[in-house]
Design a protein around this motif. Structure first.
Motif: not given
Length: 824
Positions: A347-349, A363-367, A391-395, A406-407
């Motif tokens: 988390v945070g990567d 994760g969350e879009v940062v750029r 927010a982004l979803l795995a898959g 960001r994870v």
């Protein structure tokens, strides 16, 4: 950026030294010196296993092994690994074990599973272990979900317990599962071909004896005697090689003191073979060599087709397990990118995503911004645009642009992993008649053995020359597998179809209620309406500034999940000393802010502590008449502000109601905690004549309970959190849910997209699934109840019994797969 650091794939794909799977193209390769050579590994787990073997002085294992560790039918890893605490090491467990408080949960892949009785044995055996809290094994995917208390039992002890009863368990890995399946398919094909080719030779001899039968009372011709001895040898080869899994199953049953489904099969084969041997030696009586060859061939063919059917049935569910990539491009503190294993992401990567790449973890879009295909997770066919902060979803699959994220969750805690676990748990909760079928199948073998013994005794006493044929026919013709397969096949196909619709089946036992309910109850806010109210107007009192009122309302809404509270929580506010926060569901909240008591909620709730003036009551009533949601903010000295919100109807609600009517729903009811005016306005727009407003959660609960006492079966579509007690009470419950927050929902089915009309398709699917299950049960029960008596009275020969038994389970599999053709 350091995009050039990512290496192109090599022309020759390198494989893992330990397990044989392809090695991802890591920037930081996972290496270890073994046998004086640098070896490469696909993950830290394989490297740790290899390191343990080498550290124990067992390096020669890698000199003498005949295949990689993950692909053998038997466990070729040295006994040291079975007895050690290797799988208890955190660096290995992090790849497949979920830690939640005081318990652990792991997904395991089981090998040597031959029939549903094997699953029953494993579940019973594991549940008997002290410290194992829950076990569920999916018959279709042979994937076991085990939950245990690490203070009482270790994972290595669980794996050893499975090995002790003749089965093998691996930590579940979708890629490894697929590779193991290829090996099983190849070996089953080899055995099937062998049985078919050798069986044709046996059938040629049998066909010749039918064309040129021996004279009654005369000695057998030499060509018949030689043919019989040759046939005995050939059928013995078929039994030893092609039929070895039947005998292995029985041996396991004997060791574990149970009656498995292979027992009547093996008894029938042995009776037929030794009876044929006796007839050959004495030159008297019939031989049943053609029946043996046909039975082994057809049974292997049926099991192979059954396996293909199971894999096809689980296709959508296994797709969820395989969707997560194995590597990610992590961005370090200097901005350089490095390929790393997904399990190493924390988390945070920061992770860089290229167009066309699958999101590895939540994760969350940062750029940047890009559209994403989320169809696998939500059923939404159109790409969804995500910008910075979303927010982004795995898959999900990145569409056009490169972005950085960001994870927010590790791979074990991602939405796709949570969805897969919820579906596993949902399949474990099956309809009551499915559990009954399992119990019947468990005792079915014992009943068949008693019937076979009774048949043998009767015929031996009345017509000795027929006792063997009829006994073999009774043993072979029965098909407990058809009964045991009737439920899991249909439910697995159906669960995959639900996922394709963007709906999670959390409790499949509610499937019947979804199909049969004629009374549908709806919550209003967040169900029939969007549930995301937008602020329309603020009226302030006592000279309070608008921003100050919004700030106080935001603090009071901190712990509430009501849609209006969520809207208020977004308001900016200054830091304050907030304590004694109390939330009364369906009414409002109160808290002490900077030493002063504040209230927020319905006007009726506020008046219990702070009276409203006549003007304020009139204003509240006027807003409600106009269709607004109203919340009142007050302190101990009086009303401070009145907030009004507009919550429009969801698109597709009208289509939902008309579609449900077409499927047989007779009555719609709205149960809401909102005001009479708001509820009536929504009901009139939708043509719903029965509605109840100003209800507390307890009153909703009582209303549903009273209708159930009248014998009504109720489906409720509501808020998965605020209406939890009522949803749990309803015969079937449904709610919308964000795919990023699934764990705290009380519904039986969750809709992951914003399309309520999907419920119409879900109800049609539930009806089709119920019909399919009933067809499977009717066939399995009808076949056995008809075939067994016919075989017992001598009307079905052994070769006919062989064909009938094989076709019986195939009918169940093929019928269940028909559900895949149901239109989404």
């Amino acid at each position: 950026m350091g995009g050039a650091d990512i290496k192109p794939p090599s022309e020759v794909e390198e494989t893992c030294f330990h397990c044989g799977l392809p090695v991802p193209d890591f920037d930081d390769p996972i290496n270890l010196d073994v046998l004086d050579v640098e070896r490469h590994f696909c993950c830290h787990g394989c490297e740790a296993v290899c390191s343990a073997i080498v550290g124990a002085g067992l390096e020669d294992y890698y000199k003498h092994r005949t295949t990689h560790s993950a692909t053998a039918d038997i466990d070729i890893v040295p006994d040291f690994l079975k007895q050690s605490d290797l799988y208890d090491r955190p660096e290995i467990q992090k790849n497949f074990v979920l830690e939640e408080g005081a318990w652990r949960e792991a997904s395991l892949l089981l090998e040597n599973i031959r029939c549903p009785a094997c699953l029953w044995l494993n579940e019973r055996h594991l549940r008997s272990l002290d410290g194992v809290m829950d076990v569920h094994i999916d018959d279709v995917t042979q994937r076991a979900r085990v939950k245990w208390d690490p203070q009482k039992i270790r994972l290595s002890e669980i794996l050893t317990a499975i090995t002790s009863i003749g089965y093998i368990a691996h930590p579940y890995d979708a890629t490894r599962s697929k590779q193991l399946q290829k090996v099983r398919n190849r070996r089953s094909t080899e055995r099937l071909i062998f049985a078919g080719v050798i069986g044709m030779l046996v059938m040629q001899f049998s066909f010749a004896t039918y064309l040129l039968p021996a004279e009654p009372g005369a000695s057998l011709p030499m060509w018949v005697v030689l043919g019989r001895w040759t046939g005995l040898f050939l059928t013995a080869c078929i039994l030893i090689y092609s039929g070895q899994e039947f005998f292995a199953g029985v041996w396991s049953d004997i060791k574990n003191r149970r009656l498995g489904m292979d027992v009547p099969v093996v008894l029938g084969l042995l009776f037929a073979w030794f009876g044929s041997l006796n007839a050959t030696i004495t030159s008297q009586g019939e031989v049943y060599l053609d029946s043996i060859a046909m039975f082994v061939f057809f049974l292997l063919l049926a099991r192979r087709l059954e396996l293909k059917g199971k894999l096809k049935a689980a296709g959508r569910l296994e797709e969820l397990a395989r969707v997560t990539p194995r590597t990610a491009s992590r961005i370090d503190s200097s901005g350089e990118r490095h390929r790393v294993a997904v399990e190493d992401l924390q988390v945070g990567d920061l992770v860089h995503l290229l167009p066309g790449e699958t999101v590895q973890v939540d994760g969350e879009v940062v750029r940047g911004e890009s559209s994403f295909d989320e169809s696998l997770l939500t059923g939404e066919s159109l790409p969804v645009l995500h910008e910075v902060g979303d927010a982004l979803l795995a898959g999900s699959v990145n569409g056009e642009q490169s972005i950085d994220m960001r994870v927010t969750h590790t791979v074990q805690a991602s939405a796709v992993s949570e969805i897969r676990k919820l579906i596993d748990r949902g399949l474990a909760q099956r309809p009551g008649y499915a559990e009954l079928a399992d119990r019947i199948a468990t005792w079915f073998v014992a009943v068949i053995l008693v019937l076979a013994a009774t048949t043998a005794t009767y015929w031996f006493m009345h017509q000795p020359d027929q006792w063997l044929a009829t006994t073999v026919a009774v043993l072979i013709v029965t098909c407990p597998c058809a009964l045991a397969l009737a439920t899991p096949m249909s439910l697995s196909v159906s669960a995959g179809k639900f996922v394709g619709l963007g709906m999670l089946p959390l409790r499949m036992k509610a499937l019947d209620a979804l199909a049969k309910s004629k009374l549908f109850v709806f919550d209003k806010t967040g169900t029939l309406t969007h549930g995301k109210p937008e602020l329309a107007e603020i009226v302030t009192y006592a000279g309070v500034e608008r921003d100050d009122a919004m700030g106080r309302a935001s603090l009071l809404s901190a712990d509430s999940e009501h849609p209006v509270a969520k809207a208020l929580r977004a308001f900016p506010h200054d830091k304050a000393d907030t304590g004694e926060l109390f939330n009364l569901p369906g009414a409002g909240t109160r808290a002490r802010i900077n030493g002063e008591e504040w209230f927020l909620g319905k006007a009726e709730y506020i008046e219990e502590s702070t009276p409203l003036t006549a003007e304020q009551r009139e204003r509240v009533e006027s807003f409600r008449q106009q269709g607004y949601l109203v919340s009142v903010l007050a302190s101990g000295s009086g009303v401070v502000a009145i907030f009004t919100f507009h919550d429009p109807l969801r698109s597709g609600v009208e289509e939902l109601l008309s579609g449900l009517k077409e499927t047989g729903v007779e009555e719609f009811v709205i149960l809401s905690g909102d005001s009479q005016q708001n509820v009536e306005r929504v009901a009139n727009k939708l043509g719903i004549t029965s509605f109840h407003a100003n209800l507390s959660p307890r009153e909703k609960f009582d209303w549903v309970q009273s209708r159930q006492k009248e014998g009504r079966q109720i489906a409720m579509f509501g808020d998965g959190i605020n209406d939890a007690p009522t949803l749990a009470l309803a015969d079937v419950s449904l709610s919308f849910a964000d795919a990023t927050d699934l764990a705290n929902n009380s519904s039986d089915f969750l809709l992951l997209n914003d399309e309520p009309e999907v419920l119409v398709k879900a109800r049609r699917l539930a009806k089709r699934t119920h019909t399919n299950l009933m067809q499977n049960f009717a066939w399995a029960a009808g076949y056995n109840f008809i075939a067994v008596p016919f075989a017992a009275v001598g009307l079905i020969p052994p070769w006919g019994a062989a064909i009938g038994m094989s076709l019986s389970s195939l009918v169940v599999v093929v019928n269940a797969l028909r559900l895949q053709r149901v239109d989404d």
